[in-house]
Design an enzyme around this catalytic site. Sequence first.
Site, PDB file in Angstrom:
ATOM      1  N   LYS A  57     -18.237  -7.358   4.806  1.00  0.00           N
ATOM      2  CA  LYS A  57     -17.024  -7.906   4.814  1.00  0.00           C
ATOM      3  C   LYS A  57     -16.419  -8.151   6.475  1.00  0.00           C
ATOM      4  CE  LYS A  57     -13.767  -6.694   1.198  1.00  0.00           C
ATOM      5  NZ  LYS A  57     -12.869  -5.919   0.697  1.00  0.00           N
TER       6      LYS A  57
ATOM      7  N   ARG B 237      -1.745  -5.912  -9.113  1.00  0.00           N
ATOM      8  CA  ARG B 237      -0.457  -6.583  -8.855  1.00  0.00           C
ATOM      9  C   ARG B 237      -0.717  -7.667 -10.107  1.00  0.00           C
ATOM     10  NH1 ARG B 237      -2.660  -7.558  -3.033  1.00  0.00           N
ATOM     11  NH2 ARG B 237      -4.124  -6.821  -4.092  1.00  0.00           N
TER      12      ARG B 237
ATOM     13  N   HIS C 163       1.025  -1.354  -0.076  1.00  0.00           N
ATOM     14  CA  HIS C 163       0.039  -0.015  -0.194  1.00  0.00           C
ATOM     15  C   HIS C 163       0.816   1.201   0.126  1.00  0.00           C
ATOM     16  CE1 HIS C 163      -3.135  -2.595   2.357  1.00  0.00           C
ATOM     17  NE2 HIS C 163      -3.646  -2.468   1.171  1.00  0.00           N
TER      18      HIS C 163
ATOM     19  N   SER D 183      -2.707  -7.547   2.257  1.00  0.00           N
ATOM     20  CA  SER D 183      -3.146  -7.558   3.560  1.00  0.00           C
ATOM     21  C   SER D 183      -3.371  -9.193   4.069  1.00  0.00           C
ATOM     22  CB  SER D 183      -4.227  -6.916   3.820  1.00  0.00           C
ATOM     23  OG  SER D 183      -3.766  -5.577   3.541  1.00  0.00           O
TER      24      SER D 183
HETATM   25  P1  ADP Z   1      -9.487  -3.839  -1.326  1.00  0.00           P
HETATM   26  O1  ADP Z   1     -10.539  -4.684  -0.134  1.00  0.00           O
HETATM   27  O2  ADP Z   1     -10.358  -2.642  -1.703  1.00  0.00           O
HETATM   28  O3  ADP Z   1      -8.815  -4.621  -2.144  1.00  0.00           O
HETATM   29  P2  ADP Z   1      -6.823  -3.580  -0.119  1.00  0.00           P
HETATM   30  O4  ADP Z   1      -6.433  -2.960   0.873  1.00  0.00           O
HETATM   31  O5  ADP Z   1      -6.704  -5.199  -0.130  1.00  0.00           O
HETATM   32  O6  ADP Z   1      -8.544  -3.317  -0.112  1.00  0.00           O
HETATM   33  O7  ADP Z   1      -6.172  -2.945  -1.449  1.00  0.00           O
HETATM   34  C1  ADP Z   1      -6.232  -1.685  -1.592  1.00  0.00           C
HETATM   35  C2  ADP Z   1      -5.826  -1.221  -3.107  1.00  0.00           C
HETATM   36  O8  ADP Z   1      -4.388  -1.615  -2.782  1.00  0.00           O
HETATM   37  C3  ADP Z   1      -6.246  -2.222  -4.177  1.00  0.00           C
HETATM   38  O9  ADP Z   1      -6.071  -1.466  -5.364  1.00  0.00           O
HETATM   39  C4  ADP Z   1      -5.019  -3.336  -4.318  1.00  0.00           C
HETATM   40  O10 ADP Z   1      -4.838  -3.931  -5.460  1.00  0.00           O
HETATM   41  C5  ADP Z   1      -3.717  -2.222  -3.830  1.00  0.00           C
HETATM   42  N1  ADP Z   1      -2.864  -3.222  -3.134  1.00  0.00           N
HETATM   43  C6  ADP Z   1      -2.574  -3.877  -2.382  1.00  0.00           C
HETATM   44  N2  ADP Z   1      -1.689  -4.651  -2.081  1.00  0.00           N
HETATM   45  C7  ADP Z   1      -0.591  -4.177  -3.156  1.00  0.00           C
HETATM   46  C8  ADP Z   1       0.525  -4.354  -3.770  1.00  0.00           C
HETATM   47  N3  ADP Z   1       1.259  -5.337  -2.958  1.00  0.00           N
HETATM   48  N4  ADP Z   1       1.033  -3.626  -4.762  1.00  0.00           N
HETATM   49  C9  ADP Z   1       0.180  -2.821  -5.250  1.00  0.00           C
HETATM   50  N5  ADP Z   1      -0.957  -2.661  -5.101  1.00  0.00           N
HETATM   51  C10 ADP Z   1      -1.541  -3.170  -3.916  1.00  0.00           C
END
Ligand code: ADP
Length: 161
Positions: free
Chosen positions: A41, A90, A17, A128
């Site tokens: 969720k 990703r 993030h 996450s």
């Molecule tokens: P959500 O439940 O909306 O997917 P996340 O917190 O899992 O929430 O992810 C938020 C954003 O951050 C998403 O666009 C996700 O693709 C991006 N993201 C999470 N981890 C990474 C990473 N390692 N590299 C690039 N983008 C990431």
Amino acid sequence: MPVAVYPGSFDPTTYGHLDIIERASSLFERLIVAVGGNPAKEYLFDMADRVEMAEQACRRFPNVEVDSFTGLLVNFLAHCGANVVVRGLRAVSDFESELQMALTNRILRPGVETVFLMTSPEFLYLSSSTVREIALLGGPVHTFVPPHVEARLKARFPSLD
Ligand code: ADP
């Protein structure tokens, strides 16, 4: 320069993030990290904890603020006067749902654009959910999350390395 919103669960904030936040903060004058609350969720950390962890991680970026929202992202965008959504991509597996979300948001609020930033290679496999799973199983998480997030995970899972 438009205001951009980077929405997500941030459950918890990871270095993946932060990489997106750092890069997006240099593209936009103002970036709002929007911690989402979806009643459908289940989260490991409640909203207040997720916001606090994101806030602490974002302190070093002067043009980044952290807020929270429930309900439709487009309503939050209207509330902020923002028309740009930032998301990270990703693998190809992210693409389908991201495309659906981006197109739906544009139908719900014409003019909304979603900007995708490709992950940095070192964070390709970082999510996450992986961090939560490692923490649950007692493994080390310090390479994936900042120290204050690691401390929260340790408090939650005392058997953590
Ligand atoms: P959500 O439940 O909306 O997917 P996340 O917190 O899992 O929430 O992810 C938020 C954003 O951050 C998403 O666009 C996700 O693709 C991006 N993201 C999470 N981890 C990474 C990473 N390692 N590299 C690039 N983008 C990431």
